[in-house]
Design an enzyme around this catalytic site. Structure first.
Site, PDB file in Angstrom:
ATOM      1  N   ASP A   1     -56.138 -54.767  55.439  1.00  0.00           N
ATOM      2  CA  ASP A   1     -55.192 -53.660  55.597  1.00  0.00           C
ATOM      3  C   ASP A   1     -55.590 -52.773  56.773  1.00  0.00           C
ATOM      4  O   ASP A   1     -56.653 -52.155  56.756  1.00  0.00           O
ATOM      5  CB  ASP A   1     -55.174 -52.798  54.318  1.00  0.00           C
ATOM      6  CG  ASP A   1     -54.617 -53.549  53.116  1.00  0.00           C
ATOM      7  OD1 ASP A   1     -53.615 -54.252  53.275  1.00  0.00           O
ATOM      8  OD2 ASP A   1     -55.177 -53.398  52.015  1.00  0.00           O
TER       9      ASP A   1
ATOM     10  N   ASP B   1     -61.764 -56.966  57.412  1.00  0.00           N
ATOM     11  CA  ASP B   1     -60.928 -56.256  56.454  1.00  0.00           C
ATOM     12  C   ASP B   1     -59.484 -56.699  56.763  1.00  0.00           C
ATOM     13  O   ASP B   1     -59.217 -57.245  57.844  1.00  0.00           O
ATOM     14  CB  ASP B   1     -61.099 -54.753  56.685  1.00  0.00           C
ATOM     15  CG  ASP B   1     -60.146 -53.937  55.854  1.00  0.00           C
ATOM     16  OD1 ASP B   1     -59.999 -54.214  54.653  1.00  0.00           O
ATOM     17  OD2 ASP B   1     -59.516 -53.010  56.421  1.00  0.00           O
TER      18      ASP B   1
HETATM   19  C1  BG6 Z   1     -57.662 -51.849  50.439  1.00  0.00           C
HETATM   20  C2  BG6 Z   1     -56.777 -50.732  50.948  1.00  0.00           C
HETATM   21  O1  BG6 Z   1     -57.675 -52.885  51.377  1.00  0.00           O
HETATM   22  O2  BG6 Z   1     -57.164 -52.357  49.203  1.00  0.00           O
HETATM   23  C3  BG6 Z   1     -56.627 -49.660  49.883  1.00  0.00           C
HETATM   24  O3  BG6 Z   1     -57.353 -50.176  52.113  1.00  0.00           O
HETATM   25  C4  BG6 Z   1     -56.124 -50.279  48.588  1.00  0.00           C
HETATM   26  O4  BG6 Z   1     -55.721 -48.683  50.354  1.00  0.00           O
HETATM   27  C5  BG6 Z   1     -57.076 -51.395  48.156  1.00  0.00           C
HETATM   28  O5  BG6 Z   1     -56.061 -49.300  47.554  1.00  0.00           O
HETATM   29  C6  BG6 Z   1     -56.636 -52.095  46.871  1.00  0.00           C
HETATM   30  O6  BG6 Z   1     -55.443 -52.770  47.114  1.00  0.00           O
HETATM   31  P1  BG6 Z   1     -54.499 -53.398  46.006  1.00  0.00           P
HETATM   32  O7  BG6 Z   1     -53.481 -54.161  46.792  1.00  0.00           O
HETATM   33  O8  BG6 Z   1     -55.352 -54.295  45.152  1.00  0.00           O
HETATM   34  O9  BG6 Z   1     -53.922 -52.275  45.212  1.00  0.00           O
HETATM   35 MG    MG Z   2     -58.434 -51.347  55.942  1.00  0.00          MG
END
Ligand code: BG6
Ligand code: MG
Length: 224
Positions: free
Chosen positions: A14, A12
């Site tokens: 984030d 992953d």
């Molecule tokens: C995930 C995060 O990796 O990505 C979430 O943990 C986030 O918090 C999701 O909502 C979608 O991300 P993005 O950047 O496409 O809005």
């Molecule tokens: Mg994460």
């Protein structure tokens, strides 16, 4: 009993590679504040690993406000959050790679273990670029091409299939409950980065700092 061979680690992004989870939180907090909806770090835990539109829905539900907005208005709200988030992540640099991650990636490379990214974030490729890590990843799953976000296993399966591997030869690394569930539904053992309470069910719970090949092989009973 014969041990499974470790052939790929699927990460992953984030909260595992870098602390961009904090920027998601700050951007959602700003939007929730504008909408007059309560939002704190505890509620934010529910959003980790959850797609953009589903995250918005959870926030609106927390303020009993979901029915107040049309689909188009919700899309505009999600865009607003994303624009703020994109501003925040411009400041990310290689110094923001979480402790231990660079050396772990190097170790995997040195041992010919494939490295994939399984983030449902559409901003993931931009962040990898900011971190100067694009060339370290053998495969980056396309969040836009994956039908179901976590806790569905799709994005981890995409990472695995790209290498033509079986789940027992892969390991997933996550910081969110939904992510641990996605890894398990993909049939892989899960490494959880976080507290044992948050990472319940993960076969190995650790910190990024301690993450290394020996620990994984020993605790997951695998070999290279
Ligand atoms: C995930 C995060 O990796 O990505 C979430 O943990 C986030 O918090 C999701 O909502 C979608 O991300 P993005 O950047 O496409 O809005
Ligand atoms: Mg994460």
């Amino acid at each position: 009993m014969e041990k499974n061979k470790l052939k790929a680690v699927i990460f992953d992004l984030d909260g595992v590679i870098t602390d961009s989870a904090t920027y998601h939180y700050l951007a959602w907090k700003s939007l929730a504040g504008e909408l007059g909806i309560p939002f704190d770090e505890q509620y934010n835990e529910k959003l980790k690993g959850v797609s953009r539109m589903e995250s918005l829905e959870l926030i609106l539900q927390n303020g009993n406000a979901s029915s107040q907005y049309t689909k188009e208005q919700k899309e505009a709200l999600a865009d607003k959050k994303n624009n703020l988030y994109k501003e925040l992540i411009k400041q990310i640099s290689p110094a923001d790679i979480l402790p231990g991650i660079s050396s772990f990636l190097e170790e995997l490379k040195a041992n010919q273990i494939k490295i994939a990214l399984a983030s449902v974030s559409r901003n993931a490729p931009f962040i990898l670029g900011q971190l100067c890590l694009d060339t370290m990843f053998d495969y980056v799953a396309d969040a836009a091409a994956v039908p179901n976000a976590k806790p569905f296993p799709d994005i981890f399966l995409a990472g695995m299939s790209a290498f033509g591997l079986q789940p027992q030869n892969c390991v997933g690394v996550e910081d969110a409950r939904t992510g641990i569930e996605a890894i398990h539904r993909a049939g892989m053992p899960a490494v959880g980065v976080g507290t044992p309470e948050e990472m319940q069910g993960a076969e190995l719970v650790t910190t990024t700092q301690e993450l290394c090949l020996d620990l994984i092989l020993e605790r997951l009973g695998m070999e290279i």
